[in-house]
Design a protein around this motif. Structure first.
Motif, mmCIF file in Angstrom:
data_model
loop_
_atom_site.group_PDB
_atom_site.id
_atom_site.type_symbol
_atom_site.label_atom_id
_atom_site.label_comp_id
_atom_site.label_asym_id
_atom_site.label_seq_id
_atom_site.Cartn_x
_atom_site.Cartn_y
_atom_site.Cartn_z
ATOM 1 N N ASN A 1 18.850 -8.669 -8.539
ATOM 2 C CA ASN A 1 19.928 -9.094 -9.434
ATOM 3 C C ASN A 1 19.798 -8.507 -10.839
ATOM 4 O O ASN A 1 20.674 -8.694 -11.681
ATOM 5 C CB ASN A 1 19.959 -10.624 -9.525
ATOM 6 N N GLU A 2 18.689 -7.844 -11.081
ATOM 7 C CA GLU A 2 18.472 -7.287 -12.425
ATOM 8 C C GLU A 2 19.297 -6.020 -12.604
ATOM 9 O O GLU A 2 19.242 -5.094 -11.809
ATOM 10 C CB GLU A 2 16.997 -6.985 -12.638
ATOM 11 N N LYS A 3 20.047 -5.981 -13.651
ATOM 12 C CA LYS A 3 20.817 -4.794 -14.000
ATOM 13 C C LYS A 3 20.081 -4.063 -15.118
ATOM 14 O O LYS A 3 20.037 -4.520 -16.261
ATOM 15 C CB LYS A 3 22.227 -5.176 -14.452
ATOM 16 N N SER A 4 19.459 -2.944 -14.747
ATOM 17 C CA SER A 4 18.646 -2.237 -15.724
ATOM 18 C C SER A 4 19.509 -1.616 -16.818
ATOM 19 O O SER A 4 20.564 -1.037 -16.555
ATOM 20 C CB SER A 4 17.827 -1.147 -15.031
ATOM 21 N N LYS A 5 19.036 -1.768 -18.030
ATOM 22 C CA LYS A 5 19.716 -1.157 -19.180
ATOM 23 C C LYS A 5 18.855 -0.061 -19.807
ATOM 24 O O LYS A 5 19.070 0.325 -20.948
ATOM 25 C CB LYS A 5 20.044 -2.234 -20.219
ATOM 26 N N HIS A 6 17.865 0.406 -19.040
ATOM 27 C CA HIS A 6 16.988 1.444 -19.570
ATOM 28 C C HIS A 6 17.744 2.767 -19.676
ATOM 29 O O HIS A 6 18.503 3.139 -18.777
ATOM 30 C CB HIS A 6 15.762 1.618 -18.669
ATOM 31 N N LYS A 7 17.476 3.437 -20.753
ATOM 32 C CA LYS A 7 18.117 4.744 -20.977
ATOM 33 C C LYS A 7 17.095 5.736 -21.526
ATOM 34 O O LYS A 7 16.094 5.353 -22.131
ATOM 35 C CB LYS A 7 19.286 4.604 -21.961
ATOM 36 N N PHE A 8 17.383 7.006 -21.287
ATOM 37 C CA PHE A 8 16.566 8.088 -21.826
ATOM 38 C C PHE A 8 17.449 8.982 -22.694
ATOM 39 O O PHE A 8 18.660 9.106 -22.468
ATOM 40 C CB PHE A 8 15.944 8.920 -20.699
ATOM 41 N N MET A 9 16.800 9.609 -23.677
ATOM 42 C CA MET A 9 17.505 10.566 -24.526
ATOM 43 C C MET A 9 16.642 11.813 -24.673
ATOM 44 O O MET A 9 15.446 11.716 -24.975
ATOM 45 C CB MET A 9 17.786 9.982 -25.913
ATOM 46 N N VAL A 10 17.239 12.951 -24.407
ATOM 47 C CA VAL A 10 16.569 14.236 -24.602
ATOM 48 C C VAL A 10 17.105 14.822 -25.910
ATOM 49 O O VAL A 10 18.292 15.141 -26.020
ATOM 50 C CB VAL A 10 16.830 15.192 -23.425
ATOM 51 N N GLN A 11 16.221 14.918 -26.868
ATOM 52 C CA GLN A 11 16.598 15.448 -28.186
ATOM 53 C C GLN A 11 16.047 16.867 -28.320
ATOM 54 O O GLN A 11 14.897 17.135 -27.921
ATOM 55 C CB GLN A 11 16.014 14.547 -29.274
ATOM 56 N N SER A 12 16.856 17.769 -28.868
ATOM 57 C CA SER A 12 16.432 19.165 -28.983
ATOM 58 C C SER A 12 16.774 19.723 -30.364
ATOM 59 O O SER A 12 17.618 19.188 -31.093
ATOM 60 C CB SER A 12 17.074 20.023 -27.884
ATOM 61 N N LEU A 13 16.107 20.851 -30.651
ATOM 62 C CA LEU A 13 16.267 21.491 -31.965
ATOM 63 C C LEU A 13 15.893 22.957 -31.825
ATOM 64 O O LEU A 13 14.857 23.286 -31.222
ATOM 65 C CB LEU A 13 15.342 20.809 -32.980
ATOM 66 N N LEU A 14 16.733 23.846 -32.348
ATOM 67 C CA LEU A 14 16.408 25.281 -32.306
ATOM 68 C C LEU A 14 15.212 25.548 -33.217
ATOM 69 O O LEU A 14 15.201 25.160 -34.392
ATOM 70 C CB LEU A 14 17.610 26.116 -32.759
ATOM 71 N N ALA A 15 14.198 26.175 -32.649
ATOM 72 C CA ALA A 15 12.980 26.428 -33.419
ATOM 73 C C ALA A 15 13.177 27.601 -34.385
ATOM 74 O O ALA A 15 13.755 28.633 -34.000
ATOM 75 C CB ALA A 15 11.826 26.723 -32.463
ATOM 76 N N PRO A 16 12.686 27.463 -35.614
ATOM 77 C CA PRO A 16 12.747 28.604 -36.568
ATOM 78 C C PRO A 16 11.900 29.757 -36.061
ATOM 79 O O PRO A 16 10.904 29.555 -35.378
ATOM 80 C CB PRO A 16 12.175 28.002 -37.852
ATOM 81 N N PRO A 17 12.266 30.987 -36.423
ATOM 82 C CA PRO A 17 11.492 32.153 -35.964
ATOM 83 C C PRO A 17 10.039 32.110 -36.419
ATOM 84 O O PRO A 17 9.153 32.578 -35.697
ATOM 85 C CB PRO A 17 12.245 33.337 -36.573
ATOM 86 N N ASP A 18 9.797 31.574 -37.614
ATOM 87 C CA ASP A 18 8.442 31.573 -38.154
ATOM 88 C C ASP A 18 7.767 30.198 -38.004
ATOM 89 O O ASP A 18 6.941 29.814 -38.831
ATOM 90 C CB ASP A 18 8.463 31.984 -39.627
ATOM 91 N N MET A 19 8.096 29.467 -36.957
ATOM 92 C CA MET A 19 7.577 28.117 -36.793
ATOM 93 C C MET A 19 6.074 28.132 -36.516
ATOM 94 O O MET A 19 5.596 28.880 -35.661
ATOM 95 C CB MET A 19 8.290 27.390 -35.637
#
Length: 243
Positions: free
Chosen positions: A81-99
């Motif tokens: 009967n449990e309705k899961s509310k779990h969520k995932f988020m994939v966060q991204s960012l373009l890496a600088p050339p000189d990182m």
């Protein structure tokens, strides 16, 4: 200002599915692909960090490559009967050339530079496992009731005084003695029934034996009379010859 569209390709795109039973670690794989010509930094976040183990949960994906992220759901008591509310988020960012420092890049990033994708969690429980879970729940409920009954009996016994306990023990002994006496009577009745069956069998066979003895006696008497008559006749004949 709207955030830029996610450059990473996610597989699956919208949801992470976990198949039960959940008595052990259940792992699903999230594939992150970078189709661009630049390196991309990523982070994987969840609304239930204690429930999941994510490896790797952050890093850098080189241009034109992909990476597999293992999302491991930890064991837990599944409730249909449990309705899961779990969520995932994939966060991204373009890496600088000189990182050189990944964490520094995330700290210095502007909100409009961040890209993210959200996925929801879905739990699949096989029908037989649902029945097993229900049986286990019923078993636990029965054990709880049994323990409650035992506790109530113990509390009732503790509330009795020594005199009442002694009376109950004496009554138990008397009942045990009565049961033993009834067993002995039952055994004696069975023995008497066996004796009656044997005597009946003997009586039924007795007339046959008497008839056989009578026939034998009659046959013996006839032979004796015949011998006496024969001896008499022989005696008379011998007597006449002698005269």
């Amino acid at each position: 200002m709207a955030r830029p569209e996610q450059v990473l390709l996610l597989e699956p795109q919208h949801e992470l599915r976990f198949r039960g039973p959940f008595t052990d670690v259940v792992t699903t794989t999230l594939k992150l692909a970078n189709p661009t010509d630049r390196n991309v930094c990523f982070k994987v976040k969840t609304t239930a960090p204690r429930r999941y183990c994510v490896r790797p949960n952050s890093g850098v994906i080189d241009a034109g490559t992909s990476i597999n992220v293992s999302v491991m759901l930890q064991p837990f008591d599944y409730d249909p009967n449990e309705k899961s509310k779990h969520k995932f988020m994939v966060q991204s960012l373009l890496a600088p050339p000189d990182m050189t420092d990944t964490e520094g890049v995330w700290k210095d990033a502007k909100p409009e530079d961040l890209m993210d994708s959200k996925l929801r969690c879905v739990f699949d429980m096989p029908a037989e496992n649902e029945k097993t879970h229900e049986m286990e729940s019923n078993k636990i409920s029965s054990l709880s009731k049994s323990e409650s009954s035992t506790l109530s009996m113990k509390s009732m016994a503790s509330s009795m005084d020594d005199g009442e306990v002694k009376k109950i023990m004496e009554e138990c002994k008397r009942l045990q003695t009565e049961v033993q006496r009834l067993r002995e009577e039952n055994k004696q009745i069975r023995q008497e029934d066996d004796g009656l069956r044997k005597r009946k069998s003997t009586v039924m066979s007795a007339p046959h034996s008497s008839l056989v003895m009578r026939v034998k006696e009659e046959g013996l008497s006839s032979r004796v009379i015949a011998l006496i008559v024969l001896f008499f006749v022989v005696g008379v004949i011998v007597g006449k010859l002698a005269l």
